[in-house]
Design a protein around this motif. Structure first.
Motif, PDB file in Angstrom:
ATOM      1  N   PRO A  76       0.798  -1.229   0.000  1.00 45.51           N
ATOM      2  CA  PRO A  76       0.000   0.000   0.000  1.00 45.51           C
ATOM      3  C   PRO A  76       0.833   1.283   0.000  1.00 45.51           C
ATOM      4  O   PRO A  76       0.287   2.365  -0.183  1.00 45.51           O
ATOM      5  N   ASP A  77       2.143   1.163   0.161  1.00 49.36           N
ATOM      6  CA  ASP A  77       3.009   2.336   0.045  1.00 49.36           C
ATOM      7  C   ASP A  77       3.307   2.679  -1.414  1.00 49.36           C
ATOM      8  O   ASP A  77       3.822   3.750  -1.712  1.00 49.36           O
ATOM      9  N   ILE A  78       3.004   1.744  -2.325  1.00 53.61           N
ATOM     10  CA  ILE A  78       3.264   1.956  -3.746  1.00 53.61           C
ATOM     11  C   ILE A  78       2.060   2.647  -4.385  1.00 53.61           C
ATOM     12  O   ILE A  78       0.933   2.167  -4.279  1.00 53.61           O
ATOM     13  N   LEU A  79       2.296   3.773  -5.024  1.00 51.48           N
ATOM     14  CA  LEU A  79       1.233   4.504  -5.697  1.00 51.48           C
ATOM     15  C   LEU A  79       0.925   3.839  -7.031  1.00 51.48           C
ATOM     16  O   LEU A  79       1.828   3.613  -7.839  1.00 51.48           O
ATOM     17  N   TRP A  80      -0.335   3.502  -7.236  1.00 50.42           N
ATOM     18  CA  TRP A  80      -0.768   2.885  -8.495  1.00 50.42           C
ATOM     19  C   TRP A  80      -1.250   3.927  -9.491  1.00 50.42           C
ATOM     20  O   TRP A  80      -1.021   3.811 -10.681  1.00 50.42           O
ATOM     21  N   ALA A  81      -1.963   4.916  -8.977  1.00 53.08           N
ATOM     22  CA  ALA A  81      -2.603   5.885  -9.865  1.00 53.08           C
ATOM     23  C   ALA A  81      -3.067   7.073  -9.030  1.00 53.08           C
ATOM     24  O   ALA A  81      -2.990   7.044  -7.800  1.00 53.08           O
ATOM     25  N   TYR A  82      -3.563   8.092  -9.721  1.00 49.95           N
ATOM     26  CA  TYR A  82      -4.101   9.260  -9.029  1.00 49.95           C
ATOM     27  C   TYR A  82      -5.066   9.971  -9.956  1.00 49.95           C
ATOM     28  O   TYR A  82      -5.084   9.730 -11.171  1.00 49.95           O
ATOM     29  N   CYS A  83      -5.880  10.831  -9.368  1.00 52.77           N
ATOM     30  CA  CYS A  83      -6.786  11.648 -10.161  1.00 52.77           C
ATOM     31  C   CYS A  83      -7.049  12.967  -9.443  1.00 52.77           C
ATOM     32  O   CYS A  83      -6.942  13.054  -8.223  1.00 52.77           O
ATOM     33  N   LEU A  95      -9.727  16.597 -14.274  1.00 54.23           N
ATOM     34  CA  LEU A  95      -8.565  17.369 -14.720  1.00 54.23           C
ATOM     35  C   LEU A  95      -7.365  16.497 -15.045  1.00 54.23           C
ATOM     36  O   LEU A  95      -6.579  16.815 -15.934  1.00 54.23           O
ATOM     37  N   ASN A  96      -7.190  15.414 -14.288  1.00 53.96           N
ATOM     38  CA  ASN A  96      -6.023  14.544 -14.484  1.00 53.96           C
ATOM     39  C   ASN A  96      -6.365  13.173 -13.930  1.00 53.96           C
ATOM     40  O   ASN A  96      -6.861  13.062 -12.810  1.00 53.96           O
ATOM     41  N   ILE A  97      -6.112  12.152 -14.709  1.00 51.47           N
ATOM     42  CA  ILE A  97      -6.218  10.772 -14.245  1.00 51.47           C
ATOM     43  C   ILE A  97      -5.058  10.021 -14.873  1.00 51.47           C
ATOM     44  O   ILE A  97      -4.854  10.090 -16.081  1.00 51.47           O
ATOM     45  N   THR A  98      -4.263   9.383 -14.046  1.00 56.27           N
ATOM     46  CA  THR A  98      -3.057   8.719 -14.539  1.00 56.27           C
ATOM     47  C   THR A  98      -2.821   7.432 -13.764  1.00 56.27           C
ATOM     48  O   THR A  98      -2.853   7.431 -12.534  1.00 56.27           O
ATOM     49  N   VAL A  99      -2.571   6.355 -14.509  1.00 54.76           N
ATOM     50  CA  VAL A  99      -2.218   5.059 -13.934  1.00 54.76           C
ATOM     51  C   VAL A  99      -0.732   4.829 -14.216  1.00 54.76           C
ATOM     52  O   VAL A  99      -0.245   5.134 -15.304  1.00 54.76           O
ATOM     53  N   SER A 100      -0.023   4.292 -13.226  1.00 56.95           N
ATOM     54  CA  SER A 100       1.398   3.981 -13.410  1.00 56.95           C
ATOM     55  C   SER A 100       1.579   3.131 -14.674  1.00 56.95           C
ATOM     56  O   SER A 100       0.836   2.170 -14.893  1.00 56.95           O
ATOM     57  N   LEU A 130     -14.361  16.058 -19.465  1.00 54.75           N
ATOM     58  CA  LEU A 130     -12.907  15.907 -19.477  1.00 54.75           C
ATOM     59  C   LEU A 130     -12.375  16.295 -20.836  1.00 54.75           C
ATOM     60  O   LEU A 130     -13.119  16.370 -21.811  1.00 54.75           O
ATOM     61  N   GLU A 131     -11.079  16.559 -20.887  1.00 55.74           N
ATOM     62  CA  GLU A 131     -10.385  16.788 -22.150  1.00 55.74           C
ATOM     63  C   GLU A 131      -9.403  15.654 -22.356  1.00 55.74           C
ATOM     64  O   GLU A 131      -8.815  15.152 -21.397  1.00 55.74           O
ATOM     65  N   VAL A 132      -9.210  15.283 -23.624  1.00 56.96           N
ATOM     66  CA  VAL A 132      -8.247  14.238 -23.962  1.00 56.96           C
ATOM     67  C   VAL A 132      -7.615  14.570 -25.312  1.00 56.96           C
ATOM     68  O   VAL A 132      -8.267  15.131 -26.198  1.00 56.96           O
ATOM     69  N   ARG A 133      -6.342  14.247 -25.416  1.00 57.39           N
ATOM     70  CA  ARG A 133      -5.646  14.429 -26.697  1.00 57.39           C
ATOM     71  C   ARG A 133      -6.188  13.423 -27.716  1.00 57.39           C
ATOM     72  O   ARG A 133      -6.315  12.248 -27.397  1.00 57.39           O
ATOM     73  N   PRO A 134      -6.438  13.836 -28.941  1.00 53.55           N
ATOM     74  CA  PRO A 134      -6.840  12.869 -29.970  1.00 53.55           C
ATOM     75  C   PRO A 134      -5.778  11.781 -30.176  1.00 53.55           C
ATOM     76  O   PRO A 134      -6.108  10.646 -30.508  1.00 53.55           O
TER      77      PRO A 134
END
Length: 181
Positions: A76-83, A95-100, A130-134
């Protein structure tokens, strides 16, 4: 304000259930490490700090403690993702969603989006935008598979690409969220 998100989806391809914990300044080094290898134009520490200071809903995603295996990705100390979410009066802006990168294509993004939609419903927000790059085909495919539809285009939205020397448009996507009557 939403203090925590819950992932109620069943395990997808053996992925642990997720814990969504409020992001703090102490999380920023781990967040920035993932951000730097995930985006053409990564957010800066200042961008994240500003979001936290502005009261945006910011979450770190880690495996649940019940699934803990120290020294592995189930630590649980390892970050998997964030938003990062911006709550407006009648919509939730992602605004931001990212998975390792090492944990992509395991269903984590789907679980995160489902949890985010659950929070929107809880908070009586009938729409997520949300916005996303094509050019971000995998993200675009994920959003479309979850029922997000294009509602607009922001011309030259993203900063100049250092390889091609041009700005990229952003597709604006939205999904209506069913609210309890």
């Amino acid at each position: 304000m939403a203090d925590s998100l819950n992932s109620e989806q069943s395990n997808t391809e053996g992925v642990s259930e997720l814990s969504f914990l409020p992001m703090t300044a102490a999380d920023l080094d781990s967040v920035l490490a993932i951000e730097a290898v995930s985006h053409i134009h990564p957010w800066t520490k200042g961008n994240f700090s500003d979001s936290l200071a502005a009261g945006h809903w910011a979450y770190c995603v880690r495996p649940q403690l019940a699934d803990e295996v120290k020294g592995s990705y189930l630590d649980p100390d390892i970050l998997w993702a964030y938003c990062i979410l911006f709550p407006a009066v009648d919509e939730l802006h992602l605004l931001n969603i990212t998975v390792s990168p090492k944990l992509r294509r395991l269903g984590i993004g789907v679980k995160m989006m489902n949890a985010i939609e659950g929070v929107a419903a809880q908070q009586n927000m009938p729409r997520i935008i949300l916005e996303v790059r094509p050019s971000n085909e995998s993200a675009l495919q994920l959003y479309q598979s979850l029922g997000y539809e294009q509602i607009g285009l922001r011309k030259n939205y993203y900063p100049v690409d250092s390889v091609y020397g041009v700005r990229e448009d952003a597709l604006v996507l939205a999904k209506s969220i069913k609210l309890e009557a």
